[in-house]
Design a protein around this motif. Structure first.
Motif, PDB file in Angstrom:
ATOM      1  N   LYS A  85       4.142   0.146 -16.273  1.00 50.26           N
ATOM      2  CA  LYS A  85       2.804   0.604 -15.880  1.00 50.26           C
ATOM      3  C   LYS A  85       2.831   1.780 -14.915  1.00 50.26           C
ATOM      4  CE  LYS A  85       0.917  -4.041 -16.264  1.00 50.26           C
ATOM      5  NZ  LYS A  85       0.436  -5.162 -15.446  1.00 50.26           N
ATOM      6  N   SER A  86       3.951   1.953 -14.201  1.00 48.81           N
ATOM      7  CA  SER A  86       3.976   3.035 -13.224  1.00 48.81           C
ATOM      8  C   SER A  86       4.985   4.121 -13.596  1.00 48.81           C
ATOM      9  CB  SER A  86       4.290   2.473 -11.833  1.00 48.81           C
ATOM     10  OG  SER A  86       4.371   3.520 -10.896  1.00 48.81           O
ATOM     11  N   LEU A  87       6.270   3.763 -13.670  1.00 47.03           N
ATOM     12  CA  LEU A  87       7.311   4.787 -13.852  1.00 47.03           C
ATOM     13  C   LEU A  87       7.166   5.508 -15.192  1.00 47.03           C
ATOM     14  CD1 LEU A  87      10.449   2.945 -12.403  1.00 47.03           C
ATOM     15  CD2 LEU A  87       8.748   4.351 -11.222  1.00 47.03           C
ATOM     16  N   THR A  88       6.735   4.784 -16.224  1.00 44.78           N
ATOM     17  CA  THR A  88       6.607   5.388 -17.558  1.00 44.78           C
ATOM     18  C   THR A  88       5.706   6.617 -17.507  1.00 44.78           C
ATOM     19  OG1 THR A  88       7.046   3.321 -18.689  1.00 44.78           O
ATOM     20  CG2 THR A  88       5.797   4.959 -19.923  1.00 44.78           C
ATOM     21  N   LYS A  89       4.568   6.484 -16.806  1.00 42.50           N
ATOM     22  CA  LYS A  89       3.678   7.648 -16.789  1.00 42.50           C
ATOM     23  C   LYS A  89       4.054   8.655 -15.689  1.00 42.50           C
ATOM     24  CE  LYS A  89      -0.459   6.080 -14.255  1.00 42.50           C
ATOM     25  NZ  LYS A  89      -0.061   4.778 -13.760  1.00 42.50           N
ATOM     26  N   GLU A  90       4.579   8.169 -14.568  1.00 45.96           N
ATOM     27  CA  GLU A  90       4.947   9.102 -13.494  1.00 45.96           C
ATOM     28  C   GLU A  90       6.088  10.025 -13.919  1.00 45.96           C
ATOM     29  OE1 GLU A  90       3.366   9.483 -10.737  1.00 45.96           O
ATOM     30  OE2 GLU A  90       2.082   7.698 -10.777  1.00 45.96           O
ATOM     31  N   PHE A  91       7.030   9.475 -14.697  1.00 39.03           N
ATOM     32  CA  PHE A  91       8.234  10.255 -15.008  1.00 39.03           C
ATOM     33  C   PHE A  91       8.436  10.460 -16.518  1.00 39.03           C
ATOM     34  CE2 PHE A  91       9.033   8.043 -10.925  1.00 39.03           C
ATOM     35  CZ  PHE A  91       9.118   9.163 -10.112  1.00 39.03           C
ATOM     36  N   ASP A  92       7.364  10.273 -17.291  1.00 39.66           N
ATOM     37  CA  ASP A  92       7.419  10.496 -18.742  1.00 39.66           C
ATOM     38  C   ASP A  92       8.588   9.770 -19.407  1.00 39.66           C
ATOM     39  OD1 ASP A  92       5.182  12.249 -18.755  1.00 39.66           O
ATOM     40  OD2 ASP A  92       6.475  13.836 -17.952  1.00 39.66           O
ATOM     41  N   PRO A 107       0.807  -1.224   0.000  1.00 45.02           N
ATOM     42  CA  PRO A 107       0.000   0.000   0.000  1.00 45.02           C
ATOM     43  C   PRO A 107       0.842   1.276   0.000  1.00 45.02           C
ATOM     44  CG  PRO A 107       0.008  -0.989   2.182  1.00 45.02           C
ATOM     45  CD  PRO A 107       0.785  -1.906   1.305  1.00 45.02           C
ATOM     46  N   TYR A 108       2.175   1.160   0.118  1.00 44.20           N
ATOM     47  CA  TYR A 108       3.003   2.368   0.189  1.00 44.20           C
ATOM     48  C   TYR A 108       3.372   2.827  -1.221  1.00 44.20           C
ATOM     49  CZ  TYR A 108       3.195   0.473   4.883  1.00 44.20           C
ATOM     50  OH  TYR A 108       2.851  -0.056   6.091  1.00 44.20           O
ATOM     51  N   VAL A 109       2.360   3.294  -1.938  1.00 47.79           N
ATOM     52  CA  VAL A 109       2.495   3.570  -3.374  1.00 47.79           C
ATOM     53  C   VAL A 109       3.449   4.731  -3.641  1.00 47.79           C
ATOM     54  CG1 VAL A 109       1.226   4.266  -5.443  1.00 47.79           C
ATOM     55  CG2 VAL A 109       0.225   2.623  -3.853  1.00 47.79           C
ATOM     56  N   GLN A 110       3.276   5.836  -2.914  1.00 46.70           N
ATOM     57  CA  GLN A 110       4.132   6.998  -3.178  1.00 46.70           C
ATOM     58  C   GLN A 110       5.603   6.669  -2.906  1.00 46.70           C
ATOM     59  OE1 GLN A 110       3.038   9.718  -4.797  1.00 46.70           O
ATOM     60  NE2 GLN A 110       5.236  10.103  -4.967  1.00 46.70           N
ATOM     61  N   GLU A 111       5.851   5.857  -1.880  1.00 45.22           N
ATOM     62  CA  GLU A 111       7.224   5.462  -1.555  1.00 45.22           C
ATOM     63  C   GLU A 111       7.811   4.612  -2.690  1.00 45.22           C
ATOM     64  OE1 GLU A 111       4.695   5.482   0.513  1.00 45.22           O
ATOM     65  OE2 GLU A 111       5.400   6.880   2.047  1.00 45.22           O
ATOM     66  N   ARG A 112       6.979   3.749  -3.273  1.00 51.93           N
ATOM     67  CA  ARG A 112       7.436   2.913  -4.385  1.00 51.93           C
ATOM     68  C   ARG A 112       7.784   3.786  -5.604  1.00 51.93           C
ATOM     69  NH1 ARG A 112       4.576   1.730  -8.492  1.00 51.93           N
ATOM     70  NH2 ARG A 112       2.501   1.744  -7.546  1.00 51.93           N
ATOM     71  N   ILE A 113       6.969   4.802  -5.835  1.00 54.98           N
ATOM     72  CA  ILE A 113       7.215   5.686  -6.981  1.00 54.98           C
ATOM     73  C   ILE A 113       8.475   6.532  -6.734  1.00 54.98           C
ATOM     74  CG2 ILE A 113       6.287   7.649  -8.282  1.00 54.98           C
ATOM     75  CD1 ILE A 113       3.472   6.423  -7.756  1.00 54.98           C
ATOM     76  N   ASP A 114       8.615   7.059  -5.517  1.00 58.99           N
ATOM     77  CA  ASP A 114       9.815   7.848  -5.188  1.00 58.99           C
ATOM     78  C   ASP A 114      11.078   7.004  -5.380  1.00 58.99           C
ATOM     79  OD1 ASP A 114       8.170   9.917  -4.533  1.00 58.99           O
ATOM     80  OD2 ASP A 114       8.321   9.655  -2.358  1.00 58.99           O
ATOM     81  N   TYR A 115      11.019   5.773  -4.922  1.00 57.85           N
ATOM     82  CA  TYR A 115      12.145   4.841  -5.082  1.00 57.85           C
ATOM     83  C   TYR A 115      12.432   4.659  -6.572  1.00 57.85           C
ATOM     84  CZ  TYR A 115      14.834   0.561  -3.809  1.00 57.85           C
ATOM     85  OH  TYR A 115      15.798  -0.397  -3.611  1.00 57.85           O
ATOM     86  N   GLY A 116      11.362   4.497  -7.342  1.00 61.72           N
ATOM     87  CA  GLY A 116      11.509   4.242  -8.783  1.00 61.72           C
ATOM     88  C   GLY A 116      12.099   5.406  -9.556  1.00 61.72           C
ATOM     89  N   TRP A 137      14.835   6.811  -9.090  1.00 59.54           N
ATOM     90  CA  TRP A 137      16.241   6.471  -9.365  1.00 59.54           C
ATOM     91  C   TRP A 137      16.331   5.721 -10.693  1.00 59.54           C
ATOM     92  CZ3 TRP A 137      20.434   7.345  -5.922  1.00 59.54           C
ATOM     93  CH2 TRP A 137      20.098   7.780  -4.636  1.00 59.54           C
ATOM     94  N   LYS A 138      15.439   4.757 -10.842  1.00 64.94           N
ATOM     95  CA  LYS A 138      15.463   3.918 -12.056  1.00 64.94           C
ATOM     96  C   LYS A 138      15.039   4.722 -13.273  1.00 64.94           C
ATOM     97  CE  LYS A 138      16.970   0.677 -13.360  1.00 64.94           C
ATOM     98  NZ  LYS A 138      18.021  -0.188 -12.795  1.00 64.94           N
ATOM     99  N   ALA A 139      13.996   5.509 -13.113  1.00 63.91           N
ATOM    100  CA  ALA A 139      13.471   6.290 -14.239  1.00 63.91           C
ATOM    101  C   ALA A 139      14.554   7.233 -14.771  1.00 63.91           C
ATOM    102  CB  ALA A 139      12.237   7.073 -13.803  1.00 63.91           C
ATOM    103  N   ASP A 140      15.277   7.884 -13.874  1.00 64.41           N
ATOM    104  CA  ASP A 140      16.345   8.799 -14.294  1.00 64.41           C
ATOM    105  C   ASP A 140      17.434   8.046 -15.047  1.00 64.41           C
ATOM    106  OD1 ASP A 140      15.004  10.895 -13.178  1.00 64.41           O
ATOM    107  OD2 ASP A 140      16.216  10.983 -11.347  1.00 64.41           O
ATOM    108  N   GLN A 141      17.775   6.866 -14.532  1.00 61.83           N
ATOM    109  CA  GLN A 141      18.792   6.049 -15.208  1.00 61.83           C
ATOM    110  C   GLN A 141      18.356   5.679 -16.616  1.00 61.83           C
ATOM    111  OE1 GLN A 141      19.305   2.541 -12.550  1.00 61.83           O
ATOM    112  NE2 GLN A 141      21.476   2.926 -12.894  1.00 61.83           N
ATOM    113  N   ILE A 142      17.098   5.274 -16.731  1.00 60.01           N
ATOM    114  CA  ILE A 142      16.576   4.817 -18.022  1.00 60.01           C
ATOM    115  C   ILE A 142      16.580   5.964 -19.027  1.00 60.01           C
ATOM    116  CG2 ILE A 142      14.478   4.067 -19.223  1.00 60.01           C
ATOM    117  CD1 ILE A 142      13.793   2.418 -16.683  1.00 60.01           C
ATOM    118  N   LYS A 143      16.085   7.112 -18.578  1.00 65.44           N
ATOM    119  CA  LYS A 143      15.989   8.249 -19.498  1.00 65.44           C
ATOM    120  C   LYS A 143      17.374   8.698 -19.973  1.00 65.44           C
ATOM    121  CE  LYS A 143      12.815  10.789 -17.131  1.00 65.44           C
ATOM    122  NZ  LYS A 143      11.893  11.912 -16.934  1.00 65.44           N
TER     123      LYS A 143
END
Lengths: 178, 241
Positions: free
Chosen positions: A123-130, A86-95, A97-103
């Motif tokens: 399903k999550s990081l793609t839309k959260e971090f474009d 249920p700790y969704v925002q924490e999962r996105i904040d953690y992600g 790091w990954k989103a920045d690396q990918i971009k």
């Protein structure tokens, strides 16, 4: 057996043939799932980093690495059950790091060889971090490149017999309204 | 805040072995490399200190062991070889089962009772596999990204096929929400002419007991996967998780 070993065996022994034009001119980056590599190495003394890159390169040879990657790679942020937590925002904040690396890799595609990591990235990081790239399972990449050769009539007949026997055993009737 | 009297340190419920906490030199390498250092004021080094100093209940009651993804970077880099993953996972074990966050424990209980985390009934599962098989054989698959696939003459999804070479576990999210994704593997198996099968029962491949720190459940789930393989005489288990 790991998915990497099986895919590598199929390709190496020629049991499956790949159409290399499918992703021609495209670049790909690889996410290294913690369980397949770092944790497998620490528990069993074996990681699959090389096999993963070999298989990916058979479909899309231009690989751009994230930094850090491999044994020191970053988790997608959804491991250890976090995808279902249920700790969704924490999962996105953690992600992030990954989103920045990918971009930063500037590739066209992402290879994510794990159900959980793929869901987090796609399903999550793609839309959260474009994230502009599209995410693929490693078996999805291979599957999309596999050259389909229809079975012989004899093989089809044998398969249909086995299928009918199975459906009879399991009481499956596809014509019945379900 | 009251000072801890370390001469009367209670026996920790969490630092079960010296290599879980005692051997730590407190260098902080773990905390430096951890993506969730600082969340709720915790970090891996603090977790180890809490375990050692008899403050483990604070860690167990906190959200942090569940926000940590047990990715293992800390342990991989630890110069003292502290078993950080075992420690944090055991902090999850010490959480009462009805206080495990979210759906994880419910999934474990469901899997033990009905063979998969989402409670998909056997008849629905078998019908779905047969229905998808027909679509694939006829080439009438509709995909999310609009790809078109040719017909695969002779294809069907074998269930509990005697003597199969490979038995494959299934991630319950696929039959539930993304059934066409199962066809990625099916197309590869077709091309390779592999002798393969999926289990009829207890086919779940996502073992949430690993995440909830539930060793008994995890052991049972692993036992079932092996039992399914033995039942059909499969030499190889493919576990695409």
């Amino acid at each position: 057996m790991s998915v990497f070993e099986l895919l590598k065996e199929y390709i190496e022994t020629g049991r499956i043939k790949l159409d290399k034009s499918k992703y021609e001119g495209k670049k790909i980056t690889i996410h290294d799932p913690c369980n397949y590599h770092r944790k497998s190495f620490m528990s069993f003394g074996q990681h699959f980093l090389d096999e993963c890159r070999w298989v990916t390169a058979q479909c899309c040879p231009e690989i751009v690495e994230m930094e850090p990657h491999g044994m020191n790679g970053l988790c997608c942020g959804a491991g250890g059950g976090a995808w279902a937590s249920p700790y969704v925002q924490e999962r996105i904040d953690y992600g992030k790091w990954k989103a920045d690396q990918i971009k930063a890799t500037g590739t066209d595609l992402i290879c994510a060889p794990c159900h959980n990591c793929r869901d987090q990235i796609m399903k999550s990081l793609t839309k959260e971090f474009d994230i502009p790239q599209r995410t693929y399972y490693i078996w999805e990449l291979v599957s999309d490149c596999v050259i389909m050769e229809p079975w012989s009539e004899e093989e089809v007949k044998k398969s249909h017999e086995e299928r009918d026997k199975q459906y009879e055993r399991d009481d499956i009737d596809l014509d019945e309204e379900y | 805040m009251e000072a801890l009297d370390l001469t009367k340190r209670p026996k920790s419920k969490l630092a079960l072995k010296p290599e879980w906490a005692d051997v730590c030199f407190t260098c902080g390498t773990c905390a430096s490399g951890c993506p969730v250092t600082g969340v709720d004021g915790w970090d891996p080094r603090k977790a180890v200190r809490a375990a050692l100093l008899g403050l483990e209940q604070e860690l167990v009651d906190s959200r942090w062991p569940w926000i940590c993804t047990i990715c293992g970077r800390c342990e991989y880099m630890c110069p003292q070889g502290v078993n950080l993953m075992a420690l944090i996972r055991y902090a999850r074990t010490l959480r009462e089962r009805d206080k495990v966050p979210g759906v994880l424990h419910k999934g474990v209980a469901m899997c033990l009772e009905r063979g998969n985390n989402l409670g998909i009934p056997e008849t629905d599962y078998l019908f779905l596999l047969a229905d998808l098989s027909k679509e694939m054989e006829e080439g009438t698959v509709e995909t999310e990204h609009g790809e078109e696939y040719p017909p695969y003459p002779g294809f069907y999804c074998p269930v509990d096929k005697e003597g199969a070479n490979i038995i494959v576990t299934i991630n319950s999210k696929e039959p539930m929400g993304e059934p066409e994704d199962m066809m990625f593997w099916w197309r590869i198996f077709y091309a390779a002419k592999e002798s393969w099968t999926v289990p009829k029962q207890n086919w779940e491949g996502v073992l949430w007991g690993l995440f909830t720190g539930d060793d008994d459940a995890l052991k049972e789930q692993c036992r079932r996967i092996i039992e399914n393989a033995r039942k059909v005489g499969a030499k190889t288990i493919l576990y695409p998780e």
